[in-house]
Design a protein around this motif. Structure first.
Motif, mmCIF file in Angstrom:
data_model
loop_
_atom_site.group_PDB
_atom_site.id
_atom_site.type_symbol
_atom_site.label_atom_id
_atom_site.label_comp_id
_atom_site.label_asym_id
_atom_site.label_seq_id
_atom_site.Cartn_x
_atom_site.Cartn_y
_atom_site.Cartn_z
ATOM 1 N N MET A 1 8.188 -28.398 18.613
ATOM 2 C CA MET A 1 8.310 -29.943 18.582
ATOM 3 C C MET A 1 8.128 -30.493 17.324
ATOM 4 S SD MET A 1 9.368 -30.910 21.685
ATOM 5 C CE MET A 1 9.765 -29.783 22.854
ATOM 6 N N VAL A 4 10.723 -31.801 14.509
ATOM 7 C CA VAL A 4 11.214 -33.035 14.844
ATOM 8 C C VAL A 4 10.831 -34.224 13.769
ATOM 9 C CG1 VAL A 4 11.864 -34.692 16.365
ATOM 10 C CG2 VAL A 4 11.606 -32.419 17.302
ATOM 11 N N LEU A 6 10.105 -37.995 13.170
ATOM 12 C CA LEU A 6 10.071 -39.033 14.307
ATOM 13 C C LEU A 6 9.972 -40.134 13.159
ATOM 14 C CD1 LEU A 6 8.033 -38.124 17.215
ATOM 15 C CD2 LEU A 6 10.180 -38.570 17.009
ATOM 16 N N HIS A 7 10.616 -41.174 13.769
ATOM 17 C CA HIS A 7 10.800 -42.807 13.079
ATOM 18 C C HIS A 7 9.756 -43.297 13.614
ATOM 19 C CE1 HIS A 7 13.904 -41.375 10.000
ATOM 20 N NE2 HIS A 7 14.310 -40.705 11.251
ATOM 21 N N ARG A 8 8.560 -43.069 13.769
ATOM 22 C CA ARG A 8 7.496 -43.733 14.705
ATOM 23 C C ARG A 8 7.077 -44.884 13.725
ATOM 24 N NH1 ARG A 8 4.275 -39.599 17.276
ATOM 25 N NH2 ARG A 8 3.347 -39.614 15.272
ATOM 26 N N THR A 9 6.836 -45.991 14.140
ATOM 27 C CA THR A 9 6.217 -47.028 13.369
ATOM 28 C C THR A 9 5.013 -47.519 14.162
ATOM 29 O OG1 THR A 9 7.837 -48.389 14.080
ATOM 30 C CG2 THR A 9 8.003 -47.803 11.647
ATOM 31 N N ILE A 10 3.832 -47.934 13.571
ATOM 32 C CA ILE A 10 2.778 -48.544 14.379
ATOM 33 C C ILE A 10 2.688 -49.759 13.340
ATOM 34 C CG2 ILE A 10 0.449 -48.147 14.683
ATOM 35 C CD1 ILE A 10 1.896 -45.984 16.319
ATOM 36 N N GLY A 14 6.527 -51.756 15.002
ATOM 37 C CA GLY A 14 6.077 -50.950 16.111
ATOM 38 C C GLY A 14 5.402 -51.816 17.435
ATOM 39 N N GLY B 109 5.892 -46.982 19.740
ATOM 40 C CA GLY B 109 6.463 -47.739 18.667
ATOM 41 C C GLY B 109 7.829 -47.079 18.486
ATOM 42 N N ASP B 188 7.045 -23.832 20.318
ATOM 43 C CA ASP B 188 7.036 -24.682 19.338
ATOM 44 C C ASP B 188 5.569 -24.938 18.619
ATOM 45 O OD1 ASP B 188 9.549 -25.420 20.369
ATOM 46 O OD2 ASP B 188 8.946 -26.798 21.804
#
Lengths: 278, 250
Positions: A1, A4, A6-10, A14, B109, B188
């Motif tokens: 994983m 990958v 990731l377009h994670r926004t805090i 977010g 998010g 992974d």
């Protein structure tokens, strides 16, 4: 994983995503529980159509603000019944949080990387939206009765209903942090809903209560539920009640702050008392 | 230091509920890309330890670090690295699989196209792409667990915690769950802490911690722990270690 991206926004975005997600879940759950919606609606309608009709002649309401003329008892109790929906919703969501804690979905919520107070606030907002929807469906049905609320009153009362939902939801939240195990709804009815509802201005104007008992009058006056009812009542008739506004805002802030503290992992009681799932 | 720190490092954590000491000086480490089993009977303190690692409540003493980040000082960064499968079922039964996963993505998010793509990818990974639109209520116990594993991975954590993930499942479903998690470690490079009381799920080369009455009473490779108990199986070694316990491990 790990490959990958990731377009994670805090960040601010977010927070918005998180809030929207929590509200969406609450609405989806609400839509799936038609019985709960129906019973939330039937309760005030029974009060309005049966209880209020029965008491119409027994309880005369003289001209008191915000009313400018004699009003029917049904018109007097409608704001209180609308807020009663939110009272039940707030208490029910507090119980569902205790349940969520037992079955674990509360724990899932709390593993989110967002600050805990913001998660609780989002959950509170989600509950308010659901309760406001119920309130307006009730007001729509009640409008076919002789209630005579000015059309603009429905719009002006919206912020009052939101505030009222926030206050009652915060009280529920605080209760949920104190209830260790899922108890039956009856004890919450007896010890929270009934005293708050009956010792308030929802069913009778306070001057009437004063005639009956001076002590009860003061209890009613110090009951925050009285102030949510009055805030909403005045707003529905296009007026602003400053004392009630201050009381509702203050109670909301204090109870929410206490709930946030209670759910704080470092200071809260969850760790000391065995906590959920133990 | 953060670059080579272990996935999970628990140092001298104790916790008490009133007079009862639930955890007593627990030290544990999950290496990067490693499958680590936490073995213990019910009531040993596994769930308390999980509650502390997932920050339901804080440890009163000691430290918990996730990839070198202290859970109390940097909770947000630490939680973002962590996926959790709780012992109790935590999906909303009346929502669909996709709605459940979407909700979890938003808690981290994530929304829109990115979240959707991630959900499809993970559903394929746990072999349940065809159930995306079904309500969770219609799934079997094993399938719900697979969805919970998918859910725990949505935000691409590098550490996965599972608390008795196979409890209450039939043999075939149990084997499925174990296989999926072991694949995640092998393919992974995920780091896993697997809490269980079922010995068959532990392989000889796994790193094992044995928790009993809130204390770590043995640690090391599974086969080494067995060897210390005169070559007996892990289950027998466990019984020897905890013979005073009223609980009989399966």
């Amino acid at each position: 994983m790990s490959d990958v991206t990731l377009h994670r926004t805090i960040g601010i975005g977010g927070y918005g995503v998180c809030l929207a997600g929590i509200i969406k879940r609450e609405l989806l759950k609400f839509l799936n529980q038609k019985e709960r919606f129906l019973s939330a609606l039937v309760r005030p309608l029974i009060w309005l159509f049966i209880f209020a009709a029965g008491f119409r002649n027994t309880l005369g309401v003289s001209i008191i603000p915000p009313y400018e003329t004699y009003v029917l008892y049904e018109a007097y109790v409608t704001p209180g019944l609308a807020v009663m929906i939110q009272l039940f919703a707030g208490m029910q969501s507090s119980l569902s949080m205790v349940y969520d804690r037992e079955v674990g979905s509360m724990r899932v919520l709390l593993t989110s990387p967002f600050p805990r107070w913001s998660l609780l606030l989002a959950k509170l907002f989600a509950g308010v939206i659901v309760s406001v929807v119920q309130v307006y469906v009730f007001l729509f049905i009640a409008s076919f009765w002789d209630i005579d609320i000015p059309p603009l009153g429905y719009v002006v009362a919206l912020p009052a209903f939101v505030l009222s939902g926030l206050m009652l939801g915060s009280i529920g939240l605080l209760m949920s942090s104190q209830i260790k195990q899922l108890e039956n709804f009856a004890s919450v009815m007896n010890f929270a809903i009934f005293p708050m509802f009956f010792a308030s201005s929802a069913l009778y104007p306070l001057w009437r209560m004063r005639e009956a008992s001076e002590t009860l009058y003061w209890i009613c006056l110090f009951n925050p539920f009285t102030h949510t009812v009055e805030l909403v009542r005045f707003a529905l008739y296009l007026q602003f009640e400053p004392t009630s506004f201050v009381v509702v805002v203050a109670v909301t802030l204090v109870t929410f702050a206490l709930s946030a503290l209670a759910y704080d992992p470092g200071r809260g009681m969850l760790g000391r008392r065995g906590g959920p799932g133990e | 230091m953060i670059h080579d720190s272990p996935a999970l490092e628990i140092t001298q954590v104790s916790h008490r509920f009133g007079a009862r000491k639930a955890l007593d000086d627990v030290t544990l480490r999950v290496g990067r890309g490693q499958f680590t089993a936490l073995l213990g009977p019910n009531g040993a303190g596994k769930t308390t330890l999980f509650s502390i690692i997932t920050r339901l409540y804080s440890n009163r003493s000691g430290h918990v670090r996730i990839f070198g980040r202290d859970l109390q000082r940097e909770p947000s960064a630490a939680l973002a690295e962590m996926g959790v499968v709780f012992q109790t079922r935590t999906l909303d039964l009346d929502l669909t699989v996709r709605q459940n996963l979407g909700y979890h993505a938003s808690l981290h998010g994530m929304a829109g196209r990115v979240a959707r793509a991630r959900i499809e990818h993970l559903l394929a990974r746990v072999g349940l792409s065809d159930r995306a639109k079904d309500k969770v209520r219609t799934l079997s116990g094993g399938q719900s667990r697979r969805i919970e594993i998918a859910r725990s991975l949505i935000h691409a954590p590098r550490l996965l915690l599972l608390d008795e993930a196979t409890v209450g499942l039939d043999l075939a479903s149990r084997a499925d769950i174990v296989r999926i998690v072991r694949d995640l470690v092998r393919e992974d490079g995920l780091s896993v802490l697997w809490a269980t009381h079922i010995f068959d799920e532990v392989e000889p080369a796994d790193s094992v911690y044995v928790l009993h009455s809130g204390k770590i009473i043995a640690q090391g490779r599974s086969d080494e722990i067995s060897a210390k108990a005169d070559g007996a199986s892990l289950a027998e070694a466990f019984r020897a270690l905890t013979e005073n316990s009223p609980e009989i491990a399966r």
